[in-house]
Design a protein around this motif. Structure first.
Motif, mmCIF file in Angstrom:
data_model
loop_
_atom_site.group_PDB
_atom_site.id
_atom_site.type_symbol
_atom_site.label_atom_id
_atom_site.label_comp_id
_atom_site.label_asym_id
_atom_site.label_seq_id
_atom_site.Cartn_x
_atom_site.Cartn_y
_atom_site.Cartn_z
ATOM 1 N N GLN A 440 0.848 -1.193 0.000
ATOM 2 C CA GLN A 440 0.000 0.000 0.000
ATOM 3 C C GLN A 440 0.879 1.236 0.000
ATOM 4 O OE1 GLN A 440 -3.130 0.037 3.010
ATOM 5 N NE2 GLN A 440 -2.779 2.219 3.278
ATOM 6 N N LYS A 441 0.634 2.112 -0.983
ATOM 7 C CA LYS A 441 1.495 3.287 -1.162
ATOM 8 C C LYS A 441 0.702 4.409 -1.819
ATOM 9 C CE LYS A 441 5.733 4.702 -3.562
ATOM 10 N NZ LYS A 441 6.871 4.266 -4.407
ATOM 11 N N GLN A 442 0.760 5.600 -1.236
ATOM 12 C CA GLN A 442 0.150 6.796 -1.803
ATOM 13 C C GLN A 442 -1.311 6.579 -2.206
ATOM 14 O OE1 GLN A 442 2.564 8.615 -4.819
ATOM 15 N NE2 GLN A 442 4.346 8.786 -3.497
ATOM 16 N N GLY A 443 -2.088 5.957 -1.320
ATOM 17 C CA GLY A 443 -3.503 5.786 -1.567
ATOM 18 C C GLY A 443 -3.854 4.654 -2.514
ATOM 19 N N LEU A 444 -2.843 3.889 -2.948
ATOM 20 C CA LEU A 444 -3.082 2.758 -3.832
ATOM 21 C C LEU A 444 -2.609 1.473 -3.163
ATOM 22 C CD1 LEU A 444 -1.881 4.242 -7.245
ATOM 23 C CD2 LEU A 444 -4.223 4.086 -6.402
ATOM 24 N N ALA A 445 -3.318 0.385 -3.424
ATOM 25 C CA ALA A 445 -2.948 -0.912 -2.854
ATOM 26 C C ALA A 445 -2.663 -1.878 -3.994
ATOM 27 C CB ALA A 445 -4.065 -1.449 -1.968
ATOM 28 N N TYR A 446 -1.399 -2.298 -4.081
ATOM 29 C CA TYR A 446 -0.970 -3.225 -5.114
ATOM 30 C C TYR A 446 -1.022 -4.639 -4.544
ATOM 31 C CZ TYR A 446 0.956 1.083 -7.076
ATOM 32 O OH TYR A 446 1.115 2.353 -7.564
ATOM 33 N N VAL A 447 -2.034 -5.404 -4.956
ATOM 34 C CA VAL A 447 -2.150 -6.788 -4.498
ATOM 35 C C VAL A 447 -1.392 -7.675 -5.487
ATOM 36 C CG1 VAL A 447 -3.726 -8.667 -3.903
ATOM 37 C CG2 VAL A 447 -4.383 -6.294 -3.464
ATOM 38 N N SER A 448 -0.555 -8.542 -4.949
ATOM 39 C CA SER A 448 0.340 -9.336 -5.786
ATOM 40 C C SER A 448 -0.393 -10.410 -6.580
ATOM 41 C CB SER A 448 1.393 -10.020 -4.911
ATOM 42 O OG SER A 448 0.835 -11.121 -4.213
ATOM 43 N N GLN A 449 0.336 -11.037 -7.473
ATOM 44 C CA GLN A 449 -0.143 -12.246 -8.136
ATOM 45 C C GLN A 449 -0.309 -13.361 -7.101
ATOM 46 O OE1 GLN A 449 3.003 -11.181 -7.923
ATOM 47 N NE2 GLN A 449 4.448 -12.496 -9.016
ATOM 48 N N HIS A 450 -0.981 -14.434 -7.496
ATOM 49 C CA HIS A 450 -1.140 -15.602 -6.623
ATOM 50 C C HIS A 450 0.244 -16.144 -6.251
ATOM 51 C CE1 HIS A 450 -2.649 -19.442 -5.130
ATOM 52 N NE2 HIS A 450 -1.809 -20.055 -5.933
ATOM 53 N N ILE A 451 0.480 -16.305 -4.947
ATOM 54 C CA ILE A 451 1.750 -16.859 -4.470
ATOM 55 C C ILE A 451 1.593 -18.336 -4.131
ATOM 56 C CG2 ILE A 451 3.572 -16.684 -2.733
ATOM 57 C CD1 ILE A 451 3.473 -14.252 -4.571
ATOM 58 N N GLY A 452 0.582 -18.686 -3.336
ATOM 59 C CA GLY A 452 0.343 -20.096 -3.029
ATOM 60 C C GLY A 452 0.476 -20.411 -1.558
ATOM 61 N N ASN A 453 0.884 -21.625 -1.281
ATOM 62 C CA ASN A 453 0.940 -22.132 0.086
ATOM 63 C C ASN A 453 2.342 -21.970 0.654
ATOM 64 O OD1 ASN A 453 -1.640 -22.857 -0.565
ATOM 65 N ND2 ASN A 453 -1.256 -25.038 -0.650
ATOM 66 N N THR A 454 2.505 -21.028 1.562
ATOM 67 C CA THR A 454 3.839 -20.663 2.036
ATOM 68 C C THR A 454 4.392 -21.611 3.086
ATOM 69 O OG1 THR A 454 2.819 -19.100 3.591
ATOM 70 C CG2 THR A 454 3.593 -18.221 1.486
ATOM 71 N N ASN A 455 3.675 -22.696 3.390
ATOM 72 C CA ASN A 455 4.276 -23.705 4.257
ATOM 73 C C ASN A 455 5.230 -24.600 3.468
ATOM 74 O OD1 ASN A 455 2.424 -25.198 2.796
ATOM 75 N ND2 ASN A 455 1.091 -25.627 4.548
ATOM 76 N N LYS A 456 5.319 -24.386 2.156
ATOM 77 C CA LYS A 456 6.323 -25.028 1.303
ATOM 78 C C LYS A 456 7.483 -24.051 1.102
ATOM 79 C CE LYS A 456 3.866 -28.760 0.371
ATOM 80 N NZ LYS A 456 4.300 -30.126 0.713
ATOM 81 N N PHE A 457 8.707 -24.534 1.265
ATOM 82 C CA PHE A 457 9.857 -23.636 1.290
ATOM 83 C C PHE A 457 10.022 -22.871 -0.024
ATOM 84 C CE2 PHE A 457 14.459 -22.804 0.741
ATOM 85 C CZ PHE A 457 14.616 -21.911 1.790
ATOM 86 N N LYS A 458 9.833 -23.543 -1.170
ATOM 87 C CA LYS A 458 10.014 -22.856 -2.448
ATOM 88 C C LYS A 458 8.984 -21.751 -2.639
ATOM 89 C CE LYS A 458 12.478 -26.329 -5.157
ATOM 90 N NZ LYS A 458 12.497 -27.134 -6.406
#
Length: 797
Positions: A440-458
């Motif tokens: 979130q920056k200067q009144g805008l919120a940049y939501v990322s692409q799908h990342i996935g399940n972060t319980n996997k190290f990669k």
């Protein structure tokens, strides 16, 4: 002479914005220049105010098709000392120009603009690909300012070819002539190329040996020939790699399932055109528009009566994910086949991110793909396909990624954030599964692409890499606040703590369902509401697993007003995989079995009807009942997902979860088309002085209906409606008590069409306004956006 310095922010880089400015200025006989300036476009005009205003009006009307102007700021400058006429602020040096010119980019300004998402190939480029006399005939990487990759190939801003992965492909004479001509649609089209200077394809076998290395051969044609023969191909595309196979035969799909260890998870497909899709699926006008849109998401469609694909493609489901080709490569695939569709599923080891590097693709997919069709252009930002669904003609994002990211949400008008410093930067890291992050920056919120399940190290590594890339392209060098989930053991929570130390800023934990509700509010431009949060699990403030909640929020704060009845999960998370364990617990917790104290009856029912749903049959059933009775190794949950899974198990629809949401999804499909002939009346009670829906009684009623040999399709539908109306009544009662007009629905359960409709009808019948997600995910894919908003509002207050 007056000088107007104009800063334009929005999606204004990589979309043909500068040549549009150039053409308008020349048509109006104006002097000045335009250039990329960090994250914004700077326009300087040596004109009076009337002419400048006319120019801006014309620019807004003739904006390029994929550009988006968020703001236009005009500074009038004194020619002698180049100071702002209003405030006297010293500005960057103005270069006096003859005529109107396009200058080299500069990086001396950090605004709030961003490059556009990757977009589907345009009709002009398709026409060139199909023209035998064009040098781009059947070339799989053609692009222009109106289409093609952007986000997936950029390294930093300003958005110029030298800062993208196309820098490795020097333009040939003809392409460079187009690239330097402001009148050409490929002027500064950074992904522009042709077969003489751009990326190329190679076909490899499973032993990494290149096939048909002859330059005159066609790797794509040969690759599709292998698909036609029933082989499985890994095909590298714009933002990642797909595993591709036929849909009209069982063997390729069964082989792919075995190799991926995905026994039941539905595969999405790509079909060549709308006419072909209509041969196997129902397509509404809204669904058609989404299929044909420049974003080209996967759209979940209902199978029609003529559906004839393999039963192993989307087993036991009434719907299927479908998309149209979005890259030139995809279009060309269908030039060499008569197949109506191909499986297009992300090429990744389950739980890990989609593969993007050739070496990794060849090694990690060894034994999964039979052949590999790869290109030599690097992918900087991997980006999975977006997935949407229409429920009762309402759009619902299941995954918001390619085609939409990184276009930001505008939060500038949100009351809860007014007064927050414009240079205040927030990073929110999401939950643990289906993660995205938000900057979130200067009144805008940049939501990322799908990342996935972060319980996997990669995937955890991918998250950190994606954050770094997003900060690069938004020119963000500092963070003032980091938000995360309240769960203390999530990897994203641990990362938040580490980044808080690195940037010397506070870390704010946010309750999972509170974040869900905040996104719902943002999407509907309201600051206060009652909402139903129905999903699988979210860490509650009391340390239990929430997932069937009635909450109030004013964004900054929330209050839990009602819920589903707390139930025991024998063995904890194993009950999510084997829902018959939850079924046993829910029935055991009913007033019927508590009052009659005839545990043997329940044991006999489980052994007689559901023993095959327990890994160790009768012995396990006895152990599970002892666990429940003694409270040994049990967790407490109010999850709606667990109740729906239990109904699915009770009706012998699904007794083992092999992918997320499987049992509930199959329940919805099983009930699809029911007449509503059976009614289950929801009942209520209080737990810890909190109103709750008696879910044990719903299961008892279902078991009675099964015993009476009632139609199971109708029972499945009635069970869903009972849950829906029970939650809706709790929400209505809470709204009346608090005095709120808006009642919303969020959480993964509300991807279910029947549940959403029943909830909506009950709430609107009671005179309240029902709201849903519009441009965000009901599931966990938008949690990070809610976290950012809540944490920011807390800090502000």
């Amino acid at each position: 002479m007056k000088i107007a310095r104009i800063l334009v922010q929005g999606i204004v880089q990589g979309v043909g914005f500068r040549p549009t400015v150039y053409r308008i200025a020349n048509a109006l006989n104006m002097a000045g220049y335009v250039r990329n300036l960090g994250n914004v476009v700077e326009i300087v005009l040596f004109e009076n105010e009337d002419n400048v205003n006319n120019f801006i009006k014309t620019l807004k009307n003739k904006c390029p098709p994929i550009a988006k102007i968020n703001s236009i700021e005009i500074n009038w400058i004194d020619e002698k000392n180049e100071k702002d006429r209003k405030g006297g602020k010293k500005l960057e040096h103005i270069e006096i120009q003859d005529g109107f010119n396009i200058l080299e980019s500069s990086s001396n300004f950090s605004g709030a603009s961003v490059i556009p998402p990757d977009l589907a190939v345009c009709d002009n480029c398709l026409d060139e690909m199909n023209d035998q006399n064009n040098r781009r005939y059947k070339y799989p990487f053609t692009a222009c300012t109106d289409c093609g990759p952007r986000f997936t190939l950029i390294e930093s801003v300003p958005y110029d070819r030298s800062r993208t992965t196309m820098d490795e492909f020097p333009l040939c004479y003809e392409c460079n002539t187009e690239y330097e001509n402001p009148s050409d649609r490929r002027y500064h089209a950074e992904a522009s190329c042709c077969k003489n200077c751009g990326p190329s394809l190679k076909l490899f076998d499973k032993d990494r040996k290149e096939l048909i290395p002859n330059k005159k051969s066609n790797p794509l044609k040969e690759g599709v020939s292998l698909l036609n023969d029933g082989k499985i191909l890994a095909i590298k595309g714009i933002g990642g790699t797909h595993l591709v196979a036929k849909v009209t035969e069982d063997n390729p799909i069964k082989k792919l399932r075995k190799r991926l260890n995905r026994p039941n998870q539905p595969f999405a497909v790509m079909s060549p055109n709308l006419e072909t899709i209509k041969k196997f699926a129902e397509v509404s006008k809204l669904e058609m528009n989404s299929l044909l849109s420049k974003e080209r998401p996967i759209v979940v469609l209902k199978k029609n009566d003529k559906y004839g694909f393999s039963e192993f493609l989307a087993p036991e489901l009434h719907n299927i994910g479908v998309m149209l080709p979005y890259s030139p490569l995809h279009h060309l695939i269908f030039d060499y086949t008569e197949e109506p569709a191909f499986i297009m599923t992300s090429a990744n080891i389950p739980g890990e991110p989609m593969m993007i590097k050739n070496k990794e693709i060849l090694s990690s997919l060894y034994g999964i793909a039979d052949y590999f069709l790869l290109h030599n252009r690097k992918i900087i930002n991997r980006c999975d396909d977006s997935v949407i669904r229409y429920r009762n003609n309402e759009l619902s994002f299941i995954r918001r990624s390619r085609g939409y990211v990184p276009e930001p949400y505008d939060l500038s008008n949100l009351n809860s954030l007014k007064g927050l410093k414009s240079n205040f930067n927030v990073l929110a890291l999401g939950p643990e599964l289906d993660v995205t992050f938000t900057l979130q920056k200067q009144g805008l919120a940049y939501v990322s692409q799908h990342i996935g399940n972060t319980n996997k190290f990669k995937t955890y590594e991918f998250l950190q890499e994606a954050i770094k890339n997003m900060m690069n392209i938004t020119k963000t060098e500092k963070l003032d606040l980091i938000a995360c989930d309240m769960h203390p053991q999530f990897f994203t929570t641990r990362l938040a703590r580490g980044m808080g130390e690195k940037f010397n800023c506070p870390v704010v934990p946010v309750q999972h369902h509170h974040a869900h509700g905040a996104v719902l509010a943002i999407d509907n431009s309201i600051d206060e509401l009652i909402f139903i949060a129905a999903d699988g699990v979210g860490y509650g403030e009391d340390g239990t697993a929430w997932g069937g909640e009635i909450l109030y929020t004013d964004l900054t704060n929330y209050e839990r007003l009602a819920s589903l009845e707390p139930q025991k999960m024998p063995g904890g998370d194993i009950s999510t995989k084997y829902p018959a364990r939850m079924l046993a617990s829910i029935l055991y917790n009913s007033d019927y079995y508590k009052e009659s104290k005839i545990e043997s009856e329940l044991e006999n029912i489980l052994i007689s009807n559901y023993s095959y749903y327990f890994q160790h049959k009768e012995i396990e059933i006895k152990n599970v009942l002892n666990q429940i009775k003694s409270n040994l190794n049990v967790q407490i949950t109010t999850s709606t997902g667990r109740i729906l899974d239990s109904i699915s198990a009770a009706l012998n629809i699904c007794g083992k979860r092999t992918y997320e949401g499987e049992c509930s999804m199959k329940l919805e499909s099983y009930a699809y088309g029911a007449n509503g002939d059976i009614t289950i009346q929801p009942k209520f009670k209080k737990v810890d002085n909190r109103p709750v829906l008696d879910t044990s009684q719903i299961l008892i009623d279902i078991m009675d209906l099964i015993k009476e040999r009632k139609n199971k399709k109708e029972i499945a539908y009635a069970g869903q409606v009972a849950i829906s109306e029970g939650l809706a009544k709790l929400a209505v009662d809470a709204a009346e008590k608090v005095g709120i007009d808006y009642i919303g629905a969020t959480g993964g359960v509300f991807y279910n069409e029947a549940i959403t409709l029943a909830t909506k009808q009950y709430i609107e019948k009671e005179g309240f306004k029902f709201i849903q997600h519009r441009n965000s995910c009901a599931g966990d894919g938008s949690i990070s956006l809610g976290q950012a908003i809540i944490a920011s509002s807390k800090i502000k207050k």
